[in-house]
Scaffold this motif. Sequence first.
Motif, PDB file in Angstrom:
ATOM      1  N   GLY A   1       0.776  -1.230   0.000  1.00 21.42           N
ATOM      2  CA  GLY A   1       0.000   0.000   0.000  1.00 21.42           C
ATOM      3  C   GLY A   1       0.809   1.281   0.000  1.00 21.42           C
ATOM      4  N   VAL A   2       2.115   1.181  -0.321  1.00 20.79           N
ATOM      5  CA  VAL A   2       2.965   2.373  -0.325  1.00 20.79           C
ATOM      6  C   VAL A   2       3.158   2.859  -1.755  1.00 20.79           C
ATOM      7  N   ASN A   3       2.886   4.121  -1.983  1.00 19.12           N
ATOM      8  CA  ASN A   3       3.103   4.745  -3.283  1.00 19.12           C
ATOM      9  C   ASN A   3       4.341   5.626  -3.154  1.00 19.12           C
ATOM     10  N   TRP A   4       5.483   5.149  -3.652  1.00 22.04           N
ATOM     11  CA  TRP A   4       6.750   5.861  -3.481  1.00 22.04           C
ATOM     12  C   TRP A   4       6.732   7.205  -4.206  1.00 22.04           C
ATOM     13  N   ASN A   5       6.016   7.290  -5.309  1.00 22.35           N
ATOM     14  CA  ASN A   5       5.890   8.568  -6.018  1.00 22.35           C
ATOM     15  C   ASN A   5       5.238   9.614  -5.113  1.00 22.35           C
ATOM     16  N   LYS A   6       4.179   9.209  -4.432  1.00 25.32           N
ATOM     17  CA  LYS A   6       3.465  10.149  -3.569  1.00 25.32           C
ATOM     18  C   LYS A   6       4.284  10.503  -2.327  1.00 25.32           C
ATOM     19  N   ASN A   7       5.118   9.562  -1.883  1.00 25.75           N
ATOM     20  CA  ASN A   7       6.033   9.888  -0.791  1.00 25.75           C
ATOM     21  C   ASN A   7       7.014  10.972  -1.218  1.00 25.75           C
ATOM     22  N   ALA A   8       7.519  10.831  -2.450  1.00 22.28           N
ATOM     23  CA  ALA A   8       8.452  11.833  -2.977  1.00 22.28           C
ATOM     24  C   ALA A   8       7.774  13.197  -3.092  1.00 22.28           C
ATOM     25  N   LEU A   9       6.531  13.200  -3.534  1.00 20.59           N
ATOM     26  CA  LEU A   9       5.785  14.451  -3.652  1.00 20.59           C
ATOM     27  C   LEU A   9       5.557  15.078  -2.283  1.00 20.59           C
ATOM     28  N   ALA A  10       5.242  14.261  -1.284  1.00 17.44           N
ATOM     29  CA  ALA A  10       5.028  14.777   0.079  1.00 17.44           C
ATOM     30  C   ALA A  10       6.296  15.423   0.614  1.00 17.44           C
ATOM     31  N   LYS A  11       7.445  14.789   0.352  1.00 16.93           N
ATOM     32  CA  LYS A  11       8.726  15.357   0.789  1.00 16.93           C
ATOM     33  C   LYS A  11       9.009  16.668   0.058  1.00 16.93           C
ATOM     34  N   ALA A  12       8.722  16.686  -1.235  1.00 19.69           N
ATOM     35  CA  ALA A  12       8.962  17.895  -2.027  1.00 19.69           C
ATOM     36  C   ALA A  12       8.121  19.058  -1.507  1.00 19.69           C
TER      37      ALA A  12
ATOM     38  N   GLY B   1      20.615  12.576   1.037  1.00 19.59           N
ATOM     39  CA  GLY B   1      19.299  13.144   1.298  1.00 19.59           C
ATOM     40  C   GLY B   1      18.222  12.081   1.354  1.00 19.59           C
ATOM     41  N   GLU B   2      17.192  12.239   0.515  1.00 22.69           N
ATOM     42  CA  GLU B   2      16.020  11.359   0.606  1.00 22.69           C
ATOM     43  C   GLU B   2      16.164  10.052  -0.159  1.00 22.69           C
ATOM     44  N   GLN B   3      17.064  10.006  -1.133  1.00 21.92           N
ATOM     45  CA  GLN B   3      17.366   8.774  -1.880  1.00 21.92           C
ATOM     46  C   GLN B   3      16.196   8.238  -2.710  1.00 21.92           C
ATOM     47  N   PHE B   4      15.338   9.140  -3.192  1.00 17.12           N
ATOM     48  CA  PHE B   4      14.321   8.724  -4.151  1.00 17.12           C
ATOM     49  C   PHE B   4      14.979   8.511  -5.510  1.00 17.12           C
ATOM     50  N   THR B   5      14.344   7.747  -6.366  1.00 12.85           N
ATOM     51  CA  THR B   5      14.861   7.539  -7.713  1.00 12.85           C
ATOM     52  C   THR B   5      14.584   8.782  -8.565  1.00 12.85           C
ATOM     53  N   GLN B   6      15.273   8.866  -9.706  1.00 19.07           N
ATOM     54  CA  GLN B   6      15.046   9.992 -10.608  1.00 19.07           C
ATOM     55  C   GLN B   6      13.600  10.028 -11.082  1.00 19.07           C
ATOM     56  N   ALA B   7      13.033   8.838 -11.359  1.00 22.38           N
ATOM     57  CA  ALA B   7      11.644   8.780 -11.829  1.00 22.38           C
ATOM     58  C   ALA B   7      10.680   9.288 -10.757  1.00 22.38           C
ATOM     59  N   GLN B   8      10.938   8.941  -9.514  1.00 26.34           N
ATOM     60  CA  GLN B   8      10.084   9.403  -8.419  1.00 26.34           C
ATOM     61  C   GLN B   8      10.229  10.905  -8.203  1.00 26.34           C
ATOM     62  N   ALA B   9      11.459  11.406  -8.359  1.00 24.85           N
ATOM     63  CA  ALA B   9      11.674  12.856  -8.260  1.00 24.85           C
ATOM     64  C   ALA B   9      10.976  13.577  -9.407  1.00 24.85           C
ATOM     65  N   ASP B  10      11.012  12.982 -10.608  1.00 22.72           N
ATOM     66  CA  ASP B  10      10.310  13.565 -11.759  1.00 22.72           C
ATOM     67  C   ASP B  10       8.822  13.705 -11.455  1.00 22.72           C
ATOM     68  N   TYR B  11       8.248  12.646 -10.894  1.00 21.71           N
ATOM     69  CA  TYR B  11       6.824  12.682 -10.540  1.00 21.71           C
ATOM     70  C   TYR B  11       6.552  13.797  -9.543  1.00 21.71           C
ATOM     71  N   ALA B  12       7.391  13.875  -8.519  1.00 22.03           N
ATOM     72  CA  ALA B  12       7.186  14.885  -7.475  1.00 22.03           C
ATOM     73  C   ALA B  12       7.251  16.304  -8.040  1.00 22.03           C
ATOM     74  N   MET B  13       8.275  16.558  -8.855  1.00 23.27           N
ATOM     75  CA  MET B  13       8.445  17.914  -9.377  1.00 23.27           C
ATOM     76  C   MET B  13       7.359  18.271 -10.380  1.00 23.27           C
ATOM     77  N   THR B  14       6.869  17.278 -11.114  1.00 25.00           N
ATOM     78  CA  THR B  14       5.790  17.524 -12.084  1.00 25.00           C
ATOM     79  C   THR B  14       4.498  17.885 -11.384  1.00 25.00           C
ATOM     80  N   HIS B  15       4.258  17.272 -10.217  1.00 29.85           N
ATOM     81  CA  HIS B  15       2.989  17.492  -9.513  1.00 29.85           C
ATOM     82  C   HIS B  15       3.118  18.518  -8.390  1.00 29.85           C
ATOM     83  N   LEU B  16       4.312  19.103  -8.228  1.00 29.82           N
ATOM     84  CA  LEU B  16       4.498  20.109  -7.189  1.00 29.82           C
ATOM     85  C   LEU B  16       3.899  21.433  -7.640  1.00 29.82           C
ATOM     86  N   GLN B  17       3.065  22.042  -6.805  1.00 36.34           N
ATOM     87  CA  GLN B  17       2.402  23.299  -7.173  1.00 36.34           C
ATOM     88  C   GLN B  17       2.938  24.456  -6.344  1.00 36.34           C
TER      89      GLN B  17
END
Length: 317
Positions: free
Chosen positions: A267-278, A301-317
């Motif tokens: 039940g863990v969405n690593w993309n959403k974790n990255a977004l929460a950190k961002a 730092g947080e050690q997210f993958t590049q793909a997860q960071a991409d998701y976070a930055m794309t959805h960061l408002q």
Amino acid sequence: MKNHLLIGIIVLLILPLSACGVDAHATKVDGHAIYAVNVQATKATDNGDWTVHGTTKAPNNAKIIVTSADEDDDFFGELGGEATNDLASWATVHDGKFSVNVDPINVAYRAKYQAGDKCRIQIFAITDYHKPWTDSTIAKNIATKAVDKFDSTTLSLTSSQAEYFNSLDSNKNDDKKHKDKSSSNKADSSDNDESDAESESTSNDETTESSSSSKTPTEYTSALNKAENYATEMDMSKARLYAQLISASGEQFSEAAADYALSHLKGVNWNKNALAKAKSYQNEMDMAPAAIRDQLTSRAGEQFTQAQADYAMTHLQ
């Protein structure tokens, strides 16, 4: 005339030998050979995964890669497979055969799951791939090449799988409500109904824990409990969570216990974790986007993958 005939015979002999030296089932990308697989059987497991069995022309010990087959999916490139007989490790090829557990959450995350939902995944084998199993993504150009060259596989969620995954979010909400309710009523010792409910809940938890502990080492279940806390309450990445579990200055669990925890973490969405950190870095520390991205992916730092960071930055408002 005899010379021409002899040359023709030699050419005919050479052609089959040349053809045998070319593996029609493999293609090269980034120094790796990737191979098609033939899925022969699939089965839903008790913990919500699929177990997939198949064959391939890949050599022994080639790793089996599982990811979404939809290049527009946020989860494209995320890895969703592990060995069936050695959890938290790569599934590999043996004598032209493989078995792999596929986690629907990692290849087709949904806010709500329904029986019959289709999940189109890409399964392929790869050689000379040395990244650890805990590195949760594969380079998108490799995944894209596999999608372009090989057939995908479509799996359907069973009613029990849908019910299981939906219950994970339900349990999280119930836990949060229970914590909030307990906190707000701390001073009210006269609330017997809630006290009885808490007592019953505790009793059920102890019964479950007792039953579970008879099968699983206590260290393993403790590591899983810690992992769930770090993933859901602190929005950690998979890599940082694993490091925290085994670190001498952290939780000091054995690697086997940490492997168990990650393989049973659901039940863990690593993309959403990255977004929460961002969002935290943006709102609480006023960091610039470039600095946030660096912090998300940094090994210090947080050690997210590049793909997860991409998701976070794309959805960061």
